[in-house]
Design a protein around this motif. Structure first.
Motif, PDB file in Angstrom:
ATOM      1  N   ALA A  39       0.842  -1.194   0.000  1.00 31.57           N
ATOM      2  CA  ALA A  39       0.000   0.000   0.000  1.00 31.57           C
ATOM      3  C   ALA A  39       0.883   1.253   0.000  1.00 31.57           C
ATOM      4  O   ALA A  39       1.958   1.277   0.594  1.00 31.57           O
ATOM      5  CB  ALA A  39      -0.911  -0.005   1.221  1.00 31.57           C
ATOM      6  N   PHE A  40       0.405   2.293  -0.673  1.00 29.83           N
ATOM      7  CA  PHE A  40       1.164   3.552  -0.714  1.00 29.83           C
ATOM      8  C   PHE A  40       1.164   4.200   0.663  1.00 29.83           C
ATOM      9  O   PHE A  40       0.173   4.174   1.388  1.00 29.83           O
ATOM     10  CB  PHE A  40       0.538   4.508  -1.731  1.00 29.83           C
ATOM     11  CG  PHE A  40       1.227   5.836  -1.782  1.00 29.83           C
ATOM     12  CD1 PHE A  40       2.421   5.983  -2.462  1.00 29.83           C
ATOM     13  CD2 PHE A  40       0.688   6.933  -1.112  1.00 29.83           C
ATOM     14  CE1 PHE A  40       3.074   7.220  -2.491  1.00 29.83           C
ATOM     15  CE2 PHE A  40       1.333   8.156  -1.148  1.00 29.83           C
ATOM     16  CZ  PHE A  40       2.521   8.290  -1.834  1.00 29.83           C
ATOM     17  N   THR A  41       2.279   4.780   1.048  1.00 26.22           N
ATOM     18  CA  THR A  41       2.390   5.488   2.320  1.00 26.22           C
ATOM     19  C   THR A  41       3.070   6.833   2.107  1.00 26.22           C
ATOM     20  O   THR A  41       3.954   6.969   1.257  1.00 26.22           O
ATOM     21  CB  THR A  41       3.177   4.665   3.355  1.00 26.22           C
ATOM     22  OG1 THR A  41       3.306   5.441   4.563  1.00 26.22           O
ATOM     23  CG2 THR A  41       4.563   4.298   2.843  1.00 26.22           C
ATOM     24  N   TRP A  42       2.652   7.833   2.897  1.00 26.76           N
ATOM     25  CA  TRP A  42       3.256   9.160   2.843  1.00 26.76           C
ATOM     26  C   TRP A  42       4.464   9.275   3.757  1.00 26.76           C
ATOM     27  O   TRP A  42       5.133  10.319   3.769  1.00 26.76           O
ATOM     28  CB  TRP A  42       2.226  10.223   3.217  1.00 26.76           C
ATOM     29  CG  TRP A  42       1.212  10.446   2.144  1.00 26.76           C
ATOM     30  CD1 TRP A  42      -0.030   9.886   2.055  1.00 26.76           C
ATOM     31  CD2 TRP A  42       1.352  11.275   0.988  1.00 26.76           C
ATOM     32  NE1 TRP A  42      -0.666  10.314   0.921  1.00 26.76           N
ATOM     33  CE2 TRP A  42       0.145  11.167   0.254  1.00 26.76           C
ATOM     34  CE3 TRP A  42       2.362  12.098   0.504  1.00 26.76           C
ATOM     35  CZ2 TRP A  42      -0.048  11.853  -0.946  1.00 26.76           C
ATOM     36  CZ3 TRP A  42       2.163  12.789  -0.681  1.00 26.76           C
ATOM     37  CH2 TRP A  42       0.973  12.665  -1.394  1.00 26.76           C
ATOM     38  N   THR A  43       4.767   8.249   4.521  1.00 26.81           N
ATOM     39  CA  THR A  43       5.916   8.299   5.423  1.00 26.81           C
ATOM     40  C   THR A  43       7.219   8.459   4.641  1.00 26.81           C
ATOM     41  O   THR A  43       7.443   7.758   3.658  1.00 26.81           O
ATOM     42  CB  THR A  43       5.996   7.020   6.271  1.00 26.81           C
ATOM     43  OG1 THR A  43       4.835   6.938   7.106  1.00 26.81           O
ATOM     44  CG2 THR A  43       7.238   7.015   7.150  1.00 26.81           C
TER      45      THR A  43
ATOM     46  N   TYR B   2      -0.919  15.298  -3.982  1.00 28.56           N
ATOM     47  CA  TYR B   2      -1.377  14.130  -4.736  1.00 28.56           C
ATOM     48  C   TYR B   2      -0.182  13.421  -5.344  1.00 28.56           C
ATOM     49  O   TYR B   2       0.600  14.024  -6.095  1.00 28.56           O
ATOM     50  CB  TYR B   2      -2.355  14.525  -5.842  1.00 28.56           C
ATOM     51  CG  TYR B   2      -2.836  13.323  -6.632  1.00 28.56           C
ATOM     52  CD1 TYR B   2      -3.773  12.453  -6.084  1.00 28.56           C
ATOM     53  CD2 TYR B   2      -2.325  13.040  -7.890  1.00 28.56           C
ATOM     54  CE1 TYR B   2      -4.201  11.339  -6.779  1.00 28.56           C
ATOM     55  CE2 TYR B   2      -2.741  11.919  -8.599  1.00 28.56           C
ATOM     56  CZ  TYR B   2      -3.687  11.083  -8.027  1.00 28.56           C
ATOM     57  OH  TYR B   2      -4.103   9.960  -8.715  1.00 28.56           O
ATOM     58  N   ALA B   3      -0.019  12.142  -5.006  1.00 28.48           N
ATOM     59  CA  ALA B   3       1.111  11.351  -5.495  1.00 28.48           C
ATOM     60  C   ALA B   3       0.790  10.788  -6.884  1.00 28.48           C
ATOM     61  O   ALA B   3      -0.067   9.918  -7.026  1.00 28.48           O
ATOM     62  CB  ALA B   3       1.422  10.222  -4.528  1.00 28.48           C
ATOM     63  N   VAL B   4       1.496  11.266  -7.907  1.00 25.36           N
ATOM     64  CA  VAL B   4       1.289  10.755  -9.263  1.00 25.36           C
ATOM     65  C   VAL B   4       2.045   9.450  -9.470  1.00 25.36           C
ATOM     66  O   VAL B   4       1.687   8.647 -10.324  1.00 25.36           O
ATOM     67  CB  VAL B   4       1.704  11.807 -10.313  1.00 25.36           C
ATOM     68  CG1 VAL B   4       0.760  12.996 -10.273  1.00 25.36           C
ATOM     69  CG2 VAL B   4       3.143  12.262 -10.096  1.00 25.36           C
ATOM     70  N   THR B   5       3.129   9.239  -8.697  1.00 22.73           N
ATOM     71  CA  THR B   5       3.841   7.966  -8.657  1.00 22.73           C
ATOM     72  C   THR B   5       4.214   7.720  -7.196  1.00 22.73           C
ATOM     73  O   THR B   5       3.922   8.543  -6.318  1.00 22.73           O
ATOM     74  CB  THR B   5       5.126   7.983  -9.521  1.00 22.73           C
ATOM     75  OG1 THR B   5       6.123   8.791  -8.866  1.00 22.73           O
ATOM     76  CG2 THR B   5       4.853   8.523 -10.914  1.00 22.73           C
ATOM     77  N   ASP B   6       4.877   6.594  -6.921  1.00 29.80           N
ATOM     78  CA  ASP B   6       5.312   6.326  -5.545  1.00 29.80           C
ATOM     79  C   ASP B   6       6.363   7.319  -5.068  1.00 29.80           C
ATOM     80  O   ASP B   6       6.586   7.457  -3.861  1.00 29.80           O
ATOM     81  CB  ASP B   6       5.877   4.898  -5.436  1.00 29.80           C
ATOM     82  CG  ASP B   6       4.794   3.843  -5.513  1.00 29.80           C
ATOM     83  OD1 ASP B   6       3.600   4.207  -5.413  1.00 29.80           O
ATOM     84  OD2 ASP B   6       5.135   2.654  -5.673  1.00 29.80           O
TER      85      ASP B   6
END
Length: 212
Positions: free
Chosen positions: A38-42, A169-173
């Motif tokens: 899963a994507f994370t902002w950390t 907004y994350a367009v990629t990881d």
């Protein structure tokens, strides 16, 4: 008789082979399923940003004369920070930025006042909807103000507080886009003898950042 025994033996061997094959099929190890993380902002990030600024300034000369002016200009700079995301979707972080700020205007008809750079150190709190994060931010800010008129060229550092909100907004990881609004109150200061300047600013900007 011999033929009967041979046929019976062949049937028994076939039955045994089929049973063994069925057991192998039933006990076969299922294929391993690999889940996409899963994507994370950390993590740490660094980026650039730019936009428009609207600065309102007021000046008092020797406590008697007053002048007000609007300073419209542009801002451009960079930012760096670090986020921690929790399992409930809450994201907290810390961020700093430095920007060039272009907005010179005249006070009292001939004195030119403006700022040339500003910066801030802020805390951030947001909520992540997977790759979309909404956030609020607040902290300390500073700006270098300067005033010019015949035979005078002075500057001083103002400091105050700033607060705002935005969307990442994350367009990629590894890459995300940003839209942000911030209000900054830089306080009041005597920039030359007998002249106090008080100013605040609203900024709308967009940014691009790389996440590590």
């Amino acid at each position: 008789m011999f033929k009967f025994i041979s046929l019976a033996s062949a049937a028994f061997l076939c039955s045994t082979a089929l049973t063994f094959a069925a057991d192998l099929t039933d006990n076969a190890v299922p294929p391993v399923a690999f889940e996409t993380p899963a994507f994370t902002w950390t993590g740490a990030y660094i980026g650039i940003s730019g936009g428009a600024g609207w600065l309102d300034g007021s000046t008092t000369k020797f406590g008697r004369y007053h002048d007000k002016q609007d300073f419209d200009g542009s801002v451009f700079g960079g930012f760096v920070g670090y986020n921690w995301q929790f399992s409930n979707g809450i994201v907290v972080g810390v961020e700093g930025d430095v920007e060039y700020n272009s907005n010179d205007e005249k006070f009292f008809g001939y004195r030119t006042f403006g700022t040339d750079w500003q910066g801030s150190v802020r805390g951030r709190v947001g909520y992540a909807f997977d790759r979309l994060m909404v956030f609020g931010t607040a902290g300390w800010t500073m700006a270098n103000g300067h005033i010019e008129y015949p035979c005078v060229d002075e500057n001083t550092t103002f400091s105050g507080w700033t607060a705002g909100a935005g969307i990442d907004y994350a367009v990629t990881d590894k890459v995300f886009l940003r839209g942000e609004y911030r209000y900054s109150d830089f306080g009041s200061k005597e920039i030359v003898r007998g002249m106090n300047v008080d100013f605040d600013q609203s900024i709308v900007k967009v940014g691009l950042a790389v996440k590590f």
